[in-house]
Scaffold this motif. Structure first.
Motif, PDB file in Angstrom:
ATOM      1  N   GLU A 148       0.845  -1.182   0.000  1.00 19.59           N
ATOM      2  CA  GLU A 148       0.000   0.000   0.000  1.00 19.59           C
ATOM      3  C   GLU A 148       0.885   1.237   0.000  1.00 19.59           C
ATOM      4  O   GLU A 148       2.104   1.163   0.189  1.00 19.59           O
ATOM      5  N   ALA A 157      -2.259  12.076  -2.902  1.00 21.36           N
ATOM      6  CA  ALA A 157      -2.957  10.788  -2.996  1.00 21.36           C
ATOM      7  C   ALA A 157      -3.737  10.666  -4.297  1.00 21.36           C
ATOM      8  O   ALA A 157      -3.762   9.600  -4.921  1.00 21.36           O
ATOM      9  N   ARG A 158      -4.374  11.752  -4.727  1.00 20.72           N
ATOM     10  CA  ARG A 158      -5.139  11.715  -5.984  1.00 20.72           C
ATOM     11  C   ARG A 158      -4.217  11.454  -7.174  1.00 20.72           C
ATOM     12  O   ARG A 158      -4.599  10.748  -8.118  1.00 20.72           O
ATOM     13  N   GLU A 161      -3.144   7.608  -6.874  1.00 19.79           N
ATOM     14  CA  GLU A 161      -4.203   6.599  -6.892  1.00 19.79           C
ATOM     15  C   GLU A 161      -4.246   5.768  -8.171  1.00 19.79           C
ATOM     16  O   GLU A 161      -4.383   4.528  -8.098  1.00 19.79           O
ATOM     17  N   PRO A 165      -4.536   1.560  -7.435  1.00 22.58           N
ATOM     18  CA  PRO A 165      -5.960   1.754  -7.136  1.00 22.58           C
ATOM     19  C   PRO A 165      -6.399   1.041  -5.862  1.00 22.58           C
ATOM     20  O   PRO A 165      -6.130  -0.147  -5.674  1.00 22.58           O
ATOM     21  N   VAL A 168      -4.131   3.436  -1.695  1.00 25.55           N
ATOM     22  CA  VAL A 168      -3.517   4.702  -1.295  1.00 25.55           C
ATOM     23  C   VAL A 168      -4.303   5.323  -0.145  1.00 25.55           C
ATOM     24  O   VAL A 168      -5.522   5.456  -0.222  1.00 25.55           O
ATOM     25  N   ARG A 169      -3.619   5.696   0.921  1.00 26.13           N
ATOM     26  CA  ARG A 169      -4.250   6.312   2.081  1.00 26.13           C
ATOM     27  C   ARG A 169      -3.600   7.668   2.352  1.00 26.13           C
ATOM     28  O   ARG A 169      -2.395   7.827   2.179  1.00 26.13           O
TER      29      ARG A 169
END
Length: 403
Positions: A148, A157-158, A161, A165, A168-169
């Motif tokens: 992760e 994060a965007r 991602e 997929p 992502v945190r």
């Protein structure tokens, strides 16, 4: 072979190195192994870099939370500890999770250095930060090497991602979990007058001259205050000795103004915090930030922050706790070729908005006090470390079970 390699263009060498190490590095399998509740945090622990500071912040926070944590030197420039010499792994007992503050293009090389025996059966997390809305192709290198990804902002994060997929945190830097106390230094220690409003612009030239955009800060300050002796701009610059051309551009931009000063010493972090505490305003007219350590630290110290209202800093600076600066989006162009990606844009701060914010803050001490108090409250909440503690607990939870 080495001489041939050195003759290749820099970008071609970057791509070749990333592709080769990505092909050789061990890949993770799913479902991810659970951890035993302990953590190993790796990164450029001894380097003055954003990634290095992020790793140090995480180490301090986990220690404050009484989470068992071990530091690990891991990076290409600083070198990587040969962790595989500590012994292999047998059986199915959970192991400490490995959190690497090493961005995706370089992560496979670091994993190869650590060794397969050290990595086997271990939860691997990449703590990655990126400063543009889209990723360059080089970033695909490490996607298959981590279970992760943690990112310091929703903005980062965007961007990440699509590469991982659902894995992502958002985990902001836990600055308030174990804050560093500023040294006991006053304005006199930095040669600053007591009766002036002091504006600080702090950045590293190793983090991209174009992205940090210090020339815009100088233009805004000069347009706002001219040569007023009761208005001082301090340019705190790290790694100035390695970027002679950048420094020449900065000095030319100041026009020899007596109310603009340079601070080029590499200060201990407590002294750096003391300098921030001594000033009235922290100014950041960046084109983009993946997190924004300088504005975040300034808020935690109760300073008034004026910053471009785009990218990660827009997530924690608003009109209640700072002075956001208007902007327009333009194509991202980095002469060094690092901060570029297909179709990427970044912000160009509006000069009139920046000048207005500077004059408003400089002329209104009560406003600075109110914004500084609100900034400290917001920073303590936003960067408390609650998100870090939550994801840390999740690493030890079986798949499908909340901690």
């Amino acid at each position: 072979m080495h001489s041939v390699w050195r003759r290749l263009p820099v970008e071609q060498r970057r791509r070749g190195f990333a592709a080769l190490t990505a092909a050789l590095a061990p890949k993770v399998t799913l479902p991810p192994p659970i951890s035993n509740g302990a953590m190993i945090v790796g990164g450029e622990l001894n380097r003055d870099s954003g990634l290095g500071e992020g790793a140090r912040i995480m180490l301090r926070a986990l220690e404050a939370f009484s989470v068992p944590v071990t530091p690990l030197r891991a990076g290409l420039l600083e070198g990587t500890d040969r962790a595989h010499s500590r012994g292999g792994h047998s059986g199915q007992a959970p192991r400490p999770a490995l959190i690497l503050h090493v961005n995706s293009p370089h992560l496979p090389a670091v994993l190869l250095r650590l060794g397969r025996r050290f990595l086997r059966g271990r939860r691997i997390v990449g703590y990655w930060a990126w400063e543009l809305p889209t990723l360059p192709p080089l970033w695909s290198a490490g996607a298959g090497c981590v279970h992760e990804v943690w990112a310091p902002s929703a903005f980062s994060a965007r961007a990440i991602e699509p590469l991982a997929p659902g894995r992502v945190r958002v985990v902001p830097h836990a600055l308030a979990a174990a804050p560093i106390l500023p040294a006991y230094l006053d304005r006199a220690a930095f040669g600053l007058p007591e009766d002036a409003v002091v504006v600080l612009v702090s950045f590293s030239l190793a983090s991209s001259f174009e992205r940090k955009n210090p020339l815009a800060a100088i233009r805004a300050f000069r347009a706002a205050f001219g040569d007023r002796r009761d208005r001082i701009l301090v340019l705190k610059i790290s790694h100035a000795e390695h970027y002679a051309t950048d420094m020449r551009m900065l000095r030319e931009a100041t026009g020899g103004a007596q109310n603009i000063r340079f601070e080029e010493r590499l200060l201990p972090i407590a002294d750096s915090y003391a300098l921030t505490r001594c000033v009235d305003i922290v100014l950041s007219l960046h084109r983009s930030e993946g997190f924004g350590l300088v504005p975040a630290e300034a808020m935690l110290l109760g300073r008034t922050v004026i910053a471009t209202d785009w990218s990660a800093t827009a997530e924690f600076i608003d009109t209640d706790c700072g002075l956001p600066v208007a902007f327009r989006l333009v194509p991202a162009r980095d002469p060094r070729g690092v901060f570029e990606a297909p179709g990427a844009q970044w912000a160009e701060a509006d000069l009139h908005s920046a000048v207005s914010a500077l004059r408003r803050a400089a002329d209104d001490a009560a406003l600075r006090t109110r914004l500084g108090m609100n900034a400290e409250i917001a920073a303590r909440e936003r960067f408390s470390g609650a998100a870090l503690l939550d994801v840390t607990r999740r690493l030890a939870a079986p798949p499908g079970h909340a901690p």
